[in-house]
Design a protein around this motif. Structure first.
Motif, PDB file in Angstrom:
ATOM      1  N   GLU A  34       0.863  -1.180   0.000  1.00 38.06           N
ATOM      2  CA  GLU A  34       0.000   0.000   0.000  1.00 38.06           C
ATOM      3  C   GLU A  34       0.898   1.227   0.000  1.00 38.06           C
ATOM      4  OE1 GLU A  34      -2.980  -0.075   3.018  1.00 38.06           O
ATOM      5  OE2 GLU A  34      -3.540  -2.134   2.570  1.00 38.06           O
ATOM      6  N   LEU A  35       1.263   1.674  -1.195  1.00 40.66           N
ATOM      7  CA  LEU A  35       2.185   2.792  -1.368  1.00 40.66           C
ATOM      8  C   LEU A  35       1.611   3.783  -2.361  1.00 40.66           C
ATOM      9  CD1 LEU A  35       5.472   0.721  -1.709  1.00 40.66           C
ATOM     10  CD2 LEU A  35       4.752   2.058   0.275  1.00 40.66           C
ATOM     11  N   PRO A  36       2.047   5.048  -2.287  1.00 37.21           N
ATOM     12  CA  PRO A  36       1.575   6.024  -3.269  1.00 37.21           C
ATOM     13  C   PRO A  36       2.080   5.677  -4.673  1.00 37.21           C
ATOM     14  CG  PRO A  36       3.243   6.994  -1.824  1.00 37.21           C
ATOM     15  CD  PRO A  36       2.952   5.624  -1.300  1.00 37.21           C
ATOM     16  N   PRO A  37       1.291   5.987  -5.707  1.00 40.61           N
ATOM     17  CA  PRO A  37       1.697   5.691  -7.079  1.00 40.61           C
ATOM     18  C   PRO A  37       3.057   6.285  -7.452  1.00 40.61           C
ATOM     19  CG  PRO A  37      -0.602   6.350  -7.031  1.00 40.61           C
ATOM     20  CD  PRO A  37      -0.050   6.578  -5.645  1.00 40.61           C
ATOM     21  N   SER A  38       3.450   7.383  -6.835  1.00 36.04           N
ATOM     22  CA  SER A  38       4.732   8.021  -7.161  1.00 36.04           C
ATOM     23  C   SER A  38       5.930   7.150  -6.809  1.00 36.04           C
ATOM     24  CB  SER A  38       4.848   9.367  -6.446  1.00 36.04           C
ATOM     25  OG  SER A  38       4.805   9.173  -5.041  1.00 36.04           O
ATOM     26  N   THR A  39       5.740   6.116  -6.006  1.00 30.38           N
ATOM     27  CA  THR A  39       6.847   5.224  -5.644  1.00 30.38           C
ATOM     28  C   THR A  39       6.901   3.989  -6.532  1.00 30.38           C
ATOM     29  OG1 THR A  39       5.541   4.050  -3.996  1.00 30.38           O
ATOM     30  CG2 THR A  39       6.798   5.950  -3.229  1.00 30.38           C
ATOM     31  N   SER A  89      15.883   9.618   0.968  1.00 28.16           N
ATOM     32  CA  SER A  89      16.367  10.208  -0.282  1.00 28.16           C
ATOM     33  C   SER A  89      15.880   9.478  -1.533  1.00 28.16           C
ATOM     34  CB  SER A  89      17.895  10.226  -0.280  1.00 28.16           C
ATOM     35  OG  SER A  89      18.391   8.904  -0.199  1.00 28.16           O
ATOM     36  N   HIS A  90      15.364   8.252  -1.395  1.00 27.02           N
ATOM     37  CA  HIS A  90      14.930   7.460  -2.546  1.00 27.02           C
ATOM     38  C   HIS A  90      13.721   6.611  -2.150  1.00 27.02           C
ATOM     39  CE1 HIS A  90      19.040   8.467  -3.743  1.00 27.02           C
ATOM     40  NE2 HIS A  90      18.638   8.249  -4.984  1.00 27.02           N
ATOM     41  N   THR A  91      12.572   7.242  -1.961  1.00 24.61           N
ATOM     42  CA  THR A  91      11.402   6.526  -1.456  1.00 24.61           C
ATOM     43  C   THR A  91      10.852   5.487  -2.434  1.00 24.61           C
ATOM     44  OG1 THR A  91       9.936   8.281  -2.216  1.00 24.61           O
ATOM     45  CG2 THR A  91      10.715   8.414   0.064  1.00 24.61           C
ATOM     46  N   GLY A 136      11.034   3.425 -24.825  1.00 21.46           N
ATOM     47  CA  GLY A 136      11.860   4.599 -25.055  1.00 21.46           C
ATOM     48  C   GLY A 136      11.568   5.782 -24.155  1.00 21.46           C
ATOM     49  N   ARG A 137      10.689   5.617 -23.185  1.00 14.80           N
ATOM     50  CA  ARG A 137      10.359   6.707 -22.254  1.00 14.80           C
ATOM     51  C   ARG A 137      10.807   6.333 -20.860  1.00 14.80           C
ATOM     52  NH1 ARG A 137       5.615  10.140 -24.237  1.00 14.80           N
ATOM     53  NH2 ARG A 137       5.705   9.708 -26.453  1.00 14.80           N
ATOM     54  N   ASN A 138      11.470   7.268 -20.216  1.00 16.36           N
ATOM     55  CA  ASN A 138      12.031   7.032 -18.895  1.00 16.36           C
ATOM     56  C   ASN A 138      11.342   7.956 -17.908  1.00 16.36           C
ATOM     57  OD1 ASN A 138      13.675   7.262 -16.556  1.00 16.36           O
ATOM     58  ND2 ASN A 138      15.397   6.458 -17.719  1.00 16.36           N
ATOM     59  N   PHE A 139      10.704   7.394 -16.875  1.00 16.09           N
ATOM     60  CA  PHE A 139      10.012   8.255 -15.917  1.00 16.09           C
ATOM     61  C   PHE A 139      10.851   8.569 -14.690  1.00 16.09           C
ATOM     62  CE2 PHE A 139       8.728   3.960 -14.754  1.00 16.09           C
ATOM     63  CZ  PHE A 139       8.767   3.971 -13.380  1.00 16.09           C
TER      64      PHE A 139
END
Length: 93
Positions: free
Chosen positions: A36-41, A65-67, A81-84
């Protein structure tokens, strides 16, 4: 339950979304498959904590520093080819 084909390791149910791996009665790792983590992680299955048989912790999860770092896990930062995560192939938005 016993891990098929092994003499020592066993899996023990922890929660509906996690199990622990035990060797000789000691927990050596916990596998979480629905964190159960935020989508940003970039939530994904992971192993944490992972310990040696002597009990030394060898993983970390969500350091300040790196969640997005989750113990031992696999992530695909570059798709089609896309890096998020940044870098030379990063595409904003």
């Amino acid at each position: 339950m016993k891990v098929p084909g092994t003499a020592g390791p066993t899996l023990a149910a922890q929660a509906p979304d996690a199990v622990e791996l035990r060797v000789g009665g000691r927990e050596v790792a916990r596998y979480v498959w629905r964190p159960e983590l935020p989508p940003s992680t970039a939530p994904r299955p992971f192993l944490h904590p992972v310990r040696t048989l002597a009990g030394c912790l060898v993983t970390d999860a969500r350091p300040d520093s790196h969640t997005h770092q989750l113990g031992i896990s696999i992530a695909a930062p570059d798709i089609d080819g896309r890096n998020f995560w940044g870098g030379r192939t990063f595409v904003a938005g």
